[in-house]
Design a protein around this motif. Structure first.
Motif, mmCIF file in Angstrom:
data_model
loop_
_atom_site.group_PDB
_atom_site.id
_atom_site.type_symbol
_atom_site.label_atom_id
_atom_site.label_comp_id
_atom_site.label_asym_id
_atom_site.label_seq_id
_atom_site.Cartn_x
_atom_site.Cartn_y
_atom_site.Cartn_z
ATOM 1 N N ILE A 71 73.342 -18.965 119.510
ATOM 2 C CA ILE A 71 74.546 -18.682 120.303
ATOM 3 C C ILE A 71 74.226 -17.668 121.392
ATOM 4 C CG2 ILE A 71 76.860 -17.685 120.244
ATOM 5 C CD1 ILE A 71 77.136 -18.823 117.397
ATOM 6 N N SER A 72 73.476 -16.618 121.021
ATOM 7 C CA SER A 72 73.089 -15.595 121.991
ATOM 8 C C SER A 72 72.233 -16.174 123.105
ATOM 9 C CB SER A 72 72.317 -14.464 121.287
ATOM 10 O OG SER A 72 73.152 -13.770 120.400
ATOM 11 N N PHE A 73 71.371 -17.147 122.754
ATOM 12 C CA PHE A 73 70.501 -17.767 123.749
ATOM 13 C C PHE A 73 71.333 -18.498 124.806
ATOM 14 C CE2 PHE A 73 68.282 -21.582 125.259
ATOM 15 C CZ PHE A 73 67.193 -20.986 125.885
ATOM 16 N N PHE A 74 72.272 -19.335 124.359
ATOM 17 C CA PHE A 74 73.100 -20.083 125.307
ATOM 18 C C PHE A 74 74.053 -19.153 126.070
ATOM 19 C CE2 PHE A 74 71.851 -23.643 122.547
ATOM 20 C CZ PHE A 74 71.431 -24.537 123.518
ATOM 21 N N TYR A 75 74.461 -18.095 125.399
ATOM 22 C CA TYR A 75 75.324 -17.086 126.034
ATOM 23 C C TYR A 75 74.566 -16.407 127.177
ATOM 24 C CZ TYR A 75 78.788 -13.262 125.951
ATOM 25 O OH TYR A 75 79.770 -12.354 126.251
ATOM 26 N N THR A 76 73.292 -16.112 126.945
ATOM 27 C CA THR A 76 72.443 -15.478 127.957
ATOM 28 C C THR A 76 72.204 -16.420 129.136
ATOM 29 O OG1 THR A 76 71.334 -14.200 126.215
ATOM 30 C CG2 THR A 76 70.228 -14.336 128.359
ATOM 31 N N ILE A 77 71.908 -17.686 128.834
ATOM 32 C CA ILE A 77 71.703 -18.679 129.899
ATOM 33 C C ILE A 77 72.965 -18.816 130.738
ATOM 34 C CG2 ILE A 77 71.253 -21.108 130.401
ATOM 35 C CD1 ILE A 77 68.809 -19.528 129.441
ATOM 36 N N TYR A 78 74.102 -18.802 130.080
ATOM 37 C CA TYR A 78 75.395 -18.890 130.759
ATOM 38 C C TYR A 78 75.556 -17.726 131.746
ATOM 39 C CZ TYR A 78 80.489 -18.187 131.198
ATOM 40 O OH TYR A 78 81.749 -17.961 131.658
ATOM 41 N N LEU A 79 75.139 -16.512 131.317
ATOM 42 C CA LEU A 79 75.233 -15.349 132.183
ATOM 43 C C LEU A 79 74.365 -15.504 133.420
ATOM 44 C CD1 LEU A 79 75.949 -12.390 132.916
ATOM 45 C CD2 LEU A 79 73.987 -11.705 131.538
ATOM 46 N N PHE A 80 73.110 -15.876 133.233
ATOM 47 C CA PHE A 80 72.191 -15.963 134.361
ATOM 48 C C PHE A 80 72.562 -17.093 135.326
ATOM 49 C CE2 PHE A 80 69.413 -13.486 131.518
ATOM 50 C CZ PHE A 80 69.100 -12.455 132.382
ATOM 51 N N VAL A 81 73.010 -18.209 134.799
ATOM 52 C CA VAL A 81 73.438 -19.315 135.658
ATOM 53 C C VAL A 81 74.679 -18.902 136.448
ATOM 54 C CG1 VAL A 81 74.392 -21.652 135.691
ATOM 55 C CG2 VAL A 81 72.446 -21.133 134.224
ATOM 56 N N GLY A 82 75.627 -18.267 135.747
ATOM 57 C CA GLY A 82 76.855 -17.818 136.411
ATOM 58 C C GLY A 82 76.570 -16.784 137.487
ATOM 59 N N ALA A 83 75.659 -15.833 137.186
ATOM 60 C CA ALA A 83 75.317 -14.801 138.159
ATOM 61 C C ALA A 83 74.652 -15.411 139.387
ATOM 62 C CB ALA A 83 74.387 -13.770 137.520
ATOM 63 N N THR A 84 73.787 -16.393 139.155
ATOM 64 C CA THR A 84 73.103 -17.058 140.266
ATOM 65 C C THR A 84 74.093 -17.795 141.160
ATOM 66 O OG1 THR A 84 71.099 -17.330 138.937
ATOM 67 C CG2 THR A 84 71.317 -18.730 140.884
ATOM 68 N N ILE A 85 75.021 -18.511 140.532
ATOM 69 C CA ILE A 85 76.030 -19.254 141.291
ATOM 70 C C ILE A 85 76.873 -18.284 142.121
ATOM 71 C CG2 ILE A 85 78.149 -20.624 141.106
ATOM 72 C CD1 ILE A 85 76.875 -21.990 138.677
ATOM 73 N N TYR A 86 77.254 -17.154 141.492
ATOM 74 C CA TYR A 86 78.077 -16.191 142.219
ATOM 75 C C TYR A 86 77.334 -15.613 143.415
ATOM 76 C CZ TYR A 86 80.728 -12.181 143.633
ATOM 77 O OH TYR A 86 81.409 -11.285 144.411
ATOM 78 N N VAL A 87 76.120 -15.134 143.176
ATOM 79 C CA VAL A 87 75.372 -14.449 144.232
ATOM 80 C C VAL A 87 75.067 -15.372 145.398
ATOM 81 C CG1 VAL A 87 73.177 -13.340 144.811
ATOM 82 C CG2 VAL A 87 74.383 -12.693 142.721
ATOM 83 N N PHE A 88 74.624 -16.597 145.088
ATOM 84 C CA PHE A 88 74.156 -17.461 146.165
ATOM 85 C C PHE A 88 75.219 -18.426 146.708
ATOM 86 C CE2 PHE A 88 70.236 -16.210 144.000
ATOM 87 C CZ PHE A 88 69.515 -15.736 145.084
ATOM 88 N N VAL A 89 76.208 -18.764 145.915
ATOM 89 C CA VAL A 89 77.236 -19.700 146.385
ATOM 90 C C VAL A 89 78.492 -18.930 146.798
ATOM 91 C CG1 VAL A 89 78.649 -21.711 145.839
ATOM 92 C CG2 VAL A 89 76.313 -21.544 144.936
ATOM 93 N N TYR A 90 79.181 -18.372 145.811
ATOM 94 C CA TYR A 90 80.395 -17.625 146.130
ATOM 95 C C TYR A 90 80.085 -16.426 147.012
ATOM 96 C CZ TYR A 90 84.661 -14.923 145.591
ATOM 97 O OH TYR A 90 85.796 -14.207 145.843
ATOM 98 N N GLY A 91 78.963 -15.738 146.683
ATOM 99 C CA GLY A 91 78.571 -14.587 147.487
ATOM 100 C C GLY A 91 78.287 -14.972 148.924
#
Length: 251
Positions: free
Chosen positions: A5-25
């Motif tokens: 669960i922690s592994f997928f939770y971590t992947i979710y964080l990094f994918v979300g952060a990437t989308i925010y920084v490069f797309v929404y950002g």
């Protein structure tokens, strides 16, 4: 099962952060660029507000409950936010729940697309730690920006705490505040050391607590050491309060 669960939770964080920084950002900065054609001040206010929103959204999207105690007293003066250090997530926590502030960061961050944009909008100063002359010049620039009303944040421990306890502040870490009589805003953080443990890749869900203290005026102290010890004790007491609060709510 917990590690999976922690592994997928971590992947979710990094994918979300990437989308925010490069797309929404990217969209935010594009809008900021358009607003800049009409007003530099309006453009900066818009982008900085979005950075503050991101700080809060980072925890909401992760499903992490943040308990906040205290508010910043009204002031027309610039100030230095001084916080204990528990995780890389300290930065979005402070930006989102205290106030957007500039950083004294490593020059390598200037090469990271997305991150460098936000550092620029926050008026951060980049330092080459191996270059004494450049570091001295950078610190002079920090002083200039402080005098112009830019707020900075520092973590005087110099490294993350593994168990959540406040480490001793580095000598002369509050030299800027004492020498130039810049007010200090102590901030206590507890819980992030369990969300993202030191030397661990996986992220876990855990409540986070933050306490904003009253301003401390360096003019009331006779030396940087006296100021530093006082601020350290205030933050320690705040961390102990937050830890007790957590366990009282659990019981």
């Amino acid at each position: 099962m917990k590690r999976v669960i922690s592994f997928f939770y971590t992947i979710y964080l990094f994918v979300g952060a990437t989308i925010y920084v490069f797309v929404y950002g990217g969209i935010v900065l594009m809008i900021g660029g358009l607003l800049r054609l009409f007003s530099k001040n309006l453009s900066k206010k818009f982008v900085v507000k979005q950075i503050e929103t991101f700080g809060r959204m980072a925890f909401k999207l992760l499903g992490i409950k943040v308990y906040k105690f205290g508010e910043i007293s009204k002031t027309d003066n610039n100030f230095l936010i001084v916080s204990n250090h528990q995780s890389a997530l300290d930065i979005p926590l402070v930006i989102g729940y205290v106030t957007p502030a500039a950083f004294i960061a490593k020059k390598e961050l200037a090469k990271v697309p997305g991150i460098n944009w936000y550092l620029k909008y926050l008026n951060s100063v980049l330092i080459d730690r191996g270059n004494i002359r450049q570091t001295a010049a950078a610190l002079k620039e920090v002083v200039k920006r402080l005098r112009r009303g830019v707020h900075f944040i520092i973590f005087p421990e110099g490294t993350r705490s593994e168990d959540g306890k406040v480490l001793s502040f580095k000598p002369r870490s509050l030299e800027l505040a004492f020498k130039y009589k810049v007010k200090v805003l102590p901030v206590s953080i507890w819980g992030l050391h369990r969300v993202w443990k030191k030397k661990r890749f996986l992220i876990e869900r855990h409540p986070v607590y933050i306490k904003i203290h009253d301003f401390i005026d360096p003019k009331d102290f006779n030396s940087e050491e006296e100021l530093r010890i006082h601020v350290e004790n205030v933050i320690k007491e705040g961390v102990e309060f937050l830890e007790r609060r957590h366990y009282s709510e659990e019981s």
